[in-house]
Design a protein around this motif. Sequence first.
Motif, mmCIF file in Angstrom:
data_model
loop_
_atom_site.group_PDB
_atom_site.id
_atom_site.type_symbol
_atom_site.label_atom_id
_atom_site.label_comp_id
_atom_site.label_asym_id
_atom_site.label_seq_id
_atom_site.Cartn_x
_atom_site.Cartn_y
_atom_site.Cartn_z
ATOM 1 N N SER A 112 0.837 -1.215 -0.075
ATOM 2 C CA SER A 112 -0.489 0.505 0.180
ATOM 3 C C SER A 112 0.685 1.338 0.324
ATOM 4 O O SER A 112 0.301 2.030 -0.407
ATOM 5 C CB SER A 112 -0.908 0.011 1.009
ATOM 6 N N GLY A 113 2.223 0.819 0.048
ATOM 7 C CA GLY A 113 3.200 2.630 0.071
ATOM 8 C C GLY A 113 3.075 3.268 1.550
ATOM 9 O O GLY A 113 1.790 2.908 2.693
ATOM 10 N N TRP A 114 4.320 3.405 1.430
ATOM 11 C CA TRP A 114 4.173 3.766 2.965
ATOM 12 C C TRP A 114 5.099 5.171 3.431
ATOM 13 O O TRP A 114 5.467 6.089 4.428
ATOM 14 C CB TRP A 114 4.884 2.970 4.270
ATOM 15 N N PHE A 115 6.225 6.085 2.095
ATOM 16 C CA PHE A 115 7.226 6.853 2.456
ATOM 17 C C PHE A 115 7.357 7.575 1.943
ATOM 18 O O PHE A 115 6.393 8.506 0.821
ATOM 19 C CB PHE A 115 8.043 5.499 1.823
ATOM 20 N N GLU A 116 6.427 9.030 2.985
ATOM 21 C CA GLU A 116 5.439 9.724 2.875
ATOM 22 C C GLU A 116 7.243 10.674 1.601
ATOM 23 O O GLU A 116 6.056 11.964 1.005
ATOM 24 C CB GLU A 116 5.902 10.803 3.902
ATOM 25 N N LYS A 117 7.935 10.832 1.819
ATOM 26 C CA LYS A 117 8.875 11.405 1.228
ATOM 27 C C LYS A 117 8.432 11.078 -0.271
ATOM 28 O O LYS A 117 8.188 12.169 -1.448
ATOM 29 C CB LYS A 117 10.545 11.578 1.670
ATOM 30 N N ASP A 118 8.069 10.261 -0.444
ATOM 31 C CA ASP A 118 8.318 9.670 -1.923
ATOM 32 C C ASP A 118 6.550 10.567 -2.628
ATOM 33 O O ASP A 118 6.695 10.880 -4.053
ATOM 34 C CB ASP A 118 7.661 8.349 -2.024
ATOM 35 N N GLY A 123 4.690 13.830 -5.530
ATOM 36 C CA GLY A 123 3.620 14.591 -6.191
ATOM 37 C C GLY A 123 2.194 13.698 -6.500
ATOM 38 O O GLY A 123 0.963 14.034 -6.372
ATOM 39 N N TYR A 124 1.822 12.490 -5.403
ATOM 40 C CA TYR A 124 1.340 11.699 -4.872
ATOM 41 C C TYR A 124 0.528 12.347 -3.906
ATOM 42 O O TYR A 124 1.143 12.855 -2.507
ATOM 43 C CB TYR A 124 1.215 10.228 -4.876
ATOM 44 N N ASP A 125 -0.750 11.655 -3.575
ATOM 45 C CA ASP A 125 -2.182 12.590 -2.212
ATOM 46 C C ASP A 125 -1.406 10.721 -1.172
ATOM 47 O O ASP A 125 -1.463 10.763 -1.580
ATOM 48 C CB ASP A 125 -3.106 12.558 -2.619
ATOM 49 N N PHE A 126 -0.455 11.490 -0.372
ATOM 50 C CA PHE A 126 -0.167 10.593 1.053
ATOM 51 C C PHE A 126 -1.231 9.979 1.423
ATOM 52 O O PHE A 126 -1.373 8.530 2.325
ATOM 53 C CB PHE A 126 0.846 11.319 2.214
ATOM 54 N N THR A 127 -2.580 10.645 1.667
ATOM 55 C CA THR A 127 -4.359 10.622 2.800
ATOM 56 C C THR A 127 -3.084 10.100 3.690
ATOM 57 O O THR A 127 -1.626 10.221 4.592
ATOM 58 C CB THR A 127 -4.777 9.550 1.616
ATOM 59 N N THR A 128 -3.924 8.633 4.236
ATOM 60 C CA THR A 128 -4.159 8.254 5.390
ATOM 61 C C THR A 128 -3.546 6.757 5.769
ATOM 62 O O THR A 128 -3.502 5.670 4.280
ATOM 63 C CB THR A 128 -4.853 8.029 6.704
ATOM 64 N N ALA A 129 -2.942 5.020 5.941
ATOM 65 C CA ALA A 129 -2.806 4.749 5.919
ATOM 66 C C ALA A 129 -4.158 3.870 5.390
ATOM 67 O O ALA A 129 -3.804 2.511 4.587
ATOM 68 C CB ALA A 129 -2.038 3.613 7.824
ATOM 69 N N GLY A 130 -5.070 3.873 5.690
ATOM 70 C CA GLY A 130 -6.317 3.308 5.580
ATOM 71 C C GLY A 130 -6.468 3.527 4.874
ATOM 72 O O GLY A 130 -6.491 2.458 3.269
ATOM 73 N N GLU A 131 -6.638 5.457 3.755
ATOM 74 C CA GLU A 131 -7.027 5.053 2.778
ATOM 75 C C GLU A 131 -6.540 4.849 1.521
ATOM 76 O O GLU A 131 -6.576 3.939 0.738
ATOM 77 C CB GLU A 131 -7.310 6.912 2.050
ATOM 78 N N ARG A 132 -5.103 4.348 1.618
ATOM 79 C CA ARG A 132 -4.091 3.835 0.925
ATOM 80 C C ARG A 132 -4.427 2.011 0.322
ATOM 81 O O ARG A 132 -4.407 1.533 0.492
ATOM 82 C CB ARG A 132 -2.478 4.240 1.613
ATOM 83 N N LEU A 133 -4.785 2.091 2.023
ATOM 84 C CA LEU A 133 -5.492 0.400 1.981
ATOM 85 C C LEU A 133 -5.988 0.042 1.092
ATOM 86 O O LEU A 133 -6.060 -0.981 0.465
ATOM 87 C CB LEU A 133 -5.338 -0.593 3.293
ATOM 88 N N ASN A 134 -6.838 1.025 1.646
ATOM 89 C CA ASN A 134 -8.226 0.781 0.936
ATOM 90 C C ASN A 134 -7.912 1.242 -0.724
ATOM 91 O O ASN A 134 -8.815 0.049 -1.650
ATOM 92 C CB ASN A 134 -9.251 2.016 0.719
ATOM 93 N N LEU A 135 -7.432 2.289 -1.688
ATOM 94 C CA LEU A 135 -6.890 1.948 -2.479
ATOM 95 C C LEU A 135 -6.334 0.932 -3.206
ATOM 96 O O LEU A 135 -6.093 -0.010 -4.259
ATOM 97 C CB LEU A 135 -5.385 3.167 -2.949
#
Length: 264
Positions: A112-118, A123-135
């Motif tokens: 799901s991704g985790w490295f905020e600097k990337d 230009g990606y929207d970091f959102t929240t851990a839950g939203e990244r998992l939903n994606l």
Amino acid sequence: MGIMTSHPIRIGVQLQPQHADYSQIRDAVMRSEEKGVDVVFNWDHFYPLTGDPDGKHFECWTMLAAWAEQTERVELGALVTCGGYRNPDLLADMARTVDHIAGGRLILGIGSGWFEKDYDNYGYDFTTAGERLNLLGEYLPRIKSRFGKLNPPPTRDIPILIGGGGEKKTLRYVAEYADVWHVFGDHETLVRKARILDEHCAVVGRDPDQIQRSTAVSGGPEKGGAADAMVDLGFSLFTVGISGPDYDLSQLDAWLAWRDQHND
């Protein structure tokens, strides 16, 4: 009492694409295959994770296509692709293409991704851990669907490796979609998460033994130590992470000998 895995023990190496010229990475890939590793991974980041945070770094999937041409035997993939960095239909097409270049040796590792600097710098929207998992949960069926539409199709059912141990969402995705589950944690944590994965598999009607269990290791596999205990828990893919610029592969020797003893 644990269960012995029905999968053969395999050893992977993660050649972290940081702090090195590409010629050093290419050389490390060749040396890894010559040593006899089973899988060569990189990772999907845009900046180093250790050392100088603005040091040399290369992109994941362009590199995997080159590795596919360069190698003959090893499986290869990302440990792991960030699900949010690429349109999932495009990612499926990229994976299919690398699969063909490699003659059927690609593993599609994804998380799901985790490295905020990337996220921030590209230009990606970091959102929240839950939203990244939903994606990620939205993208996995799209990847599977695109595999079925591509012409030519993949050379095989491309194995999907899902990284993570989240008990409600990630392990459910593993039960539904993964051929390989990659996870970190101490023995007690992994016992718990393996049990929860078994429960998710029961819900979706999946035999958990169809899912190869994978983890990262360091040091050496002392006899009767943590690695043997992991085998008892059903783990069979063990990956050593090695950074540039030198890519010292010497610690792989003990792991490869341990693999061969187990698989005899």
